[in-house]
Design a protein around this motif. Structure first.
Motif, mmCIF file in Angstrom:
data_model
loop_
_atom_site.group_PDB
_atom_site.id
_atom_site.type_symbol
_atom_site.label_atom_id
_atom_site.label_comp_id
_atom_site.label_asym_id
_atom_site.label_seq_id
_atom_site.Cartn_x
_atom_site.Cartn_y
_atom_site.Cartn_z
ATOM 1 N N LYS A 201 0.829 -1.211 0.000
ATOM 2 C CA LYS A 201 0.000 0.000 0.000
ATOM 3 C C LYS A 201 0.861 1.259 0.000
ATOM 4 C CE LYS A 201 -3.756 2.266 2.522
ATOM 5 N NZ LYS A 201 -4.657 2.192 3.705
ATOM 6 N N GLU A 202 1.874 1.285 0.872
ATOM 7 C CA GLU A 202 2.736 2.468 0.985
ATOM 8 C C GLU A 202 3.929 2.415 0.036
ATOM 9 O OE1 GLU A 202 1.907 4.989 2.734
ATOM 10 O OE2 GLU A 202 0.171 4.067 3.717
ATOM 11 N N GLY A 203 4.289 1.214 -0.438
ATOM 12 C CA GLY A 203 5.370 1.100 -1.415
ATOM 13 C C GLY A 203 6.758 0.982 -0.839
ATOM 14 N N PHE A 204 6.886 0.697 0.463
ATOM 15 C CA PHE A 204 8.221 0.553 1.040
ATOM 16 C C PHE A 204 8.441 -0.889 1.491
ATOM 17 C CE2 PHE A 204 5.512 1.758 4.632
ATOM 18 C CZ PHE A 204 5.843 0.801 5.578
ATOM 19 N N VAL A 205 9.704 -1.213 1.784
ATOM 20 C CA VAL A 205 10.095 -2.548 2.232
ATOM 21 C C VAL A 205 10.838 -2.410 3.543
ATOM 22 C CG1 VAL A 205 11.427 -4.627 1.703
ATOM 23 C CG2 VAL A 205 10.256 -3.405 -0.131
ATOM 24 N N SER A 206 10.454 -3.216 4.509
ATOM 25 C CA SER A 206 11.105 -3.216 5.821
ATOM 26 C C SER A 206 11.914 -4.494 5.971
ATOM 27 C CB SER A 206 10.058 -3.106 6.936
ATOM 28 O OG SER A 206 10.677 -3.194 8.208
ATOM 29 N N LEU A 207 13.186 -4.343 6.347
ATOM 30 C CA LEU A 207 14.077 -5.492 6.554
ATOM 31 C C LEU A 207 14.626 -5.426 7.974
ATOM 32 C CD1 LEU A 207 16.676 -6.980 4.145
ATOM 33 C CD2 LEU A 207 17.389 -6.421 6.454
ATOM 34 N N SER A 208 14.571 -6.529 8.683
ATOM 35 C CA SER A 208 15.069 -6.567 10.060
ATOM 36 C C SER A 208 15.893 -7.832 10.285
ATOM 37 C CB SER A 208 13.913 -6.511 11.065
ATOM 38 O OG SER A 208 13.050 -7.618 10.893
ATOM 39 N N PHE A 209 16.822 -7.726 11.237
ATOM 40 C CA PHE A 209 17.683 -8.862 11.574
ATOM 41 C C PHE A 209 17.835 -8.905 13.087
ATOM 42 C CE2 PHE A 209 20.840 -12.033 11.282
ATOM 43 C CZ PHE A 209 20.850 -12.501 9.978
ATOM 44 N N VAL A 210 17.727 -10.115 13.657
ATOM 45 C CA VAL A 210 17.771 -10.308 15.111
ATOM 46 C C VAL A 210 19.023 -11.092 15.467
ATOM 47 C CG1 VAL A 210 16.581 -11.240 17.124
ATOM 48 C CG2 VAL A 210 15.258 -10.316 15.211
ATOM 49 N N LEU A 211 19.807 -10.560 16.406
ATOM 50 C CA LEU A 211 21.016 -11.232 16.867
ATOM 51 C C LEU A 211 21.234 -10.916 18.353
ATOM 52 C CD1 LEU A 211 23.641 -10.939 13.991
ATOM 53 C CD2 LEU A 211 22.698 -13.029 14.961
ATOM 54 N N PRO A 212 22.097 -11.689 19.023
ATOM 55 C CA PRO A 212 22.295 -11.467 20.463
ATOM 56 C C PRO A 212 23.014 -10.168 20.809
ATOM 57 C CG PRO A 212 22.927 -13.702 19.842
ATOM 58 C CD PRO A 212 22.723 -12.943 18.578
ATOM 59 N N GLU A 213 23.752 -9.571 19.871
ATOM 60 C CA GLU A 213 24.485 -8.341 20.138
ATOM 61 C C GLU A 213 23.985 -7.234 19.215
ATOM 62 O OE1 GLU A 213 26.568 -7.865 22.527
ATOM 63 O OE2 GLU A 213 26.620 -9.958 23.202
ATOM 64 N N PRO A 214 23.867 -5.993 19.728
ATOM 65 C CA PRO A 214 23.300 -4.906 18.914
ATOM 66 C C PRO A 214 24.136 -4.563 17.685
ATOM 67 C CG PRO A 214 24.164 -4.074 21.005
ATOM 68 C CD PRO A 214 24.168 -5.554 21.102
ATOM 69 N N ILE A 215 25.471 -4.512 17.837
ATOM 70 C CA ILE A 215 26.326 -4.164 16.694
ATOM 71 C C ILE A 215 26.255 -5.248 15.629
ATOM 72 C CG2 ILE A 215 28.694 -3.729 15.964
ATOM 73 C CD1 ILE A 215 29.229 -2.444 18.630
ATOM 74 N N MET A 216 26.249 -6.499 16.064
ATOM 75 C CA MET A 216 26.163 -7.604 15.110
ATOM 76 C C MET A 216 24.831 -7.575 14.369
ATOM 77 S SD MET A 216 27.827 -10.505 17.589
ATOM 78 C CE MET A 216 27.047 -11.814 16.670
ATOM 79 N N ALA A 217 23.762 -7.257 15.079
ATOM 80 C CA ALA A 217 22.442 -7.172 14.429
ATOM 81 C C ALA A 217 22.447 -6.093 13.351
ATOM 82 C CB ALA A 217 21.363 -6.901 15.470
#
Length: 371
Positions: A201-217
């Motif tokens: 509807k809005e035309g955007f794409v959301s990508l996320s990644f989950v990891l135990p450390e914030p910098i690594m994520a």
């Protein structure tokens, strides 16, 4: 008649009240049991909430500029027309809609590339790959060990009985993609860690990644975003690049032929400057005809080569990043209050079910004894 109906309704209401009072009385008499079972679940909830490993989620949001096959047709088309190049006949290249991005991310080639992504791990001087991190460095925590032992133990026993091996035998021609069992385990973890959600509807794409450390994520989210965009671009311009490669090869061939004919004509003119004969003039005319023909082909291919280069630039998609990848500050999991509430509710349901179940079996047992 009315008095009878009224009396019947009152009798039904009284029976319902008696049943509710009986249930409430039963719960009150068994309150210690209910409190005990619920307390056990509260303790379990606290353990799960405390022992669950932390997780951080890094997210990026970008807008793929699809349907831009005519992008640059104004300025580039005007410049190209001055050089005698027509841009109208090379459009119509294929697009990858954002709805297919999750399919790209779940493909084997994409996930194999993710396994080799470099990670900067705290305490290590050199980056390591995602695969190496989970094979040799990552500590999954107590709950993961318990889960792996209880759930994975039957699989390990079956594997030892069957004599399965982790070695992968490759195809003779090496044309099929074969994945080892270790990589397949990484794939299952990746499916839970990476997420690509297109918003049609809005035309955007959301990508996320989950990891135990914030910098690594954040690192993995950025790597996955770049890899996804590279693969979309490679697919989008594949036809134009093939055309460009073919044109470049033909151009180099005709350029070499043109230069050879040009040299032959120049040498012939140098050798026969003071000779005036019909045979010499005849040969010179043939060389000039060959030269003109080669020059026309060479010029046409030069125009087509420039046209193919412009088409590659036109077909290259543009990704506008709305929300760049940032290092997450707060953890996304575990949500300890929610875990505790869920266990309290679950404990209460199990306790009440246990009490009622015991009462039901007690009544059935008394009926069998009386019979």
């Amino acid at each position: 008649m009315t008095d009878k109906n009224t009396s019947s309704n009152q009798h039904t209401v009284n029976e319902d009240e008696i049943d509710l009072l009986a249930l409430a009385k039963t719960l009150w008499m068994k309150r210690k049991t209910i409190i005990g079972i619920t307390s056990v679940f509260v303790v379990l909830g606290l353990l799960v909430a405390i022992l669950s490993p932390k997780e951080f989620t890094a997210t990026s949001v970008f807008v793929p500029q699809v349907g831009e096959s005519n992008r640059g047709g104004g300025s580039l088309g005007g410049l190209a027309s001055l050089a005698g190049i027509n841009l109208g006949g090379m459009g119509g290249s294929s697009e990858i809609p954002p709805s297919l991005y999750p399919k790209i991310v779940s493909s084997v080639n994409f996930r194999l590339a993710i396994l080799d992504a470099p990670l900067s791990v705290e305490g290590l001087d050199k980056p390591v790959t995602y695969r190496h991190y989970y094979d040799s460095i990552h500590d999954p925590g107590v709950l993961s060990y318990i889960k792996k032992f209880t759930i994975g133990l039957p699989g390990l026993l079956l594997k030892s009985l069957r004599g399965d091996s982790d070695e992968v035998v490759k195809d003779a021609n090496d044309q099929l993609i074969r994945v080892s069992k270790d990589d397949f385990e990484h794939f299952k973890r990746l499916d839970a860690q990476i997420s690509v959600t297109p918003n049609d509807k809005e035309g955007f794409v959301s990508l996320s990644f989950v990891l135990p450390e914030p910098i690594m994520a954040a690192q993995m989210a950025r790597f996955a975003q770049d890899l996804l965009q590279e693969q979309v671009i490679a697919y989008k311009i594949s036809n134009a690049q093939e055309q460009l490669k073919f044109t470049e090869e033909r151009f180099e061939e005709k350029k070499k032929e043109f230069e050879e004919i040009q040299s032959r004509l120049a040498n012939f003119r140098d050798r026969n400057q003071n000779i005036a004969s019909a045979a010499v003039l005849n040969q010179q005319q043939r060389l000039e005809a060959e030269y003109n023909f080669a020059f026309s082909i060479y010029t046409e291919l030069a125009k087509q080569l420039e046209q193919a280069r412009i088409q590659v630039a036109k077909d290259t998609p543009v990704f506008s990043v709305i929300q760049p990848v940032t290092v997450p500050v707060e953890k996304s999991a575990p949500k300890r209050p929610l875990i505790l509430i869920i266990f309290i509710i679950l404990g209460g349901i199990v306790a009440i079910g246990y009490v009622f179940g015991m009462e039901f079996f007690k009544g059935v047992k008394e009926q069998w004894v009386n019979v």
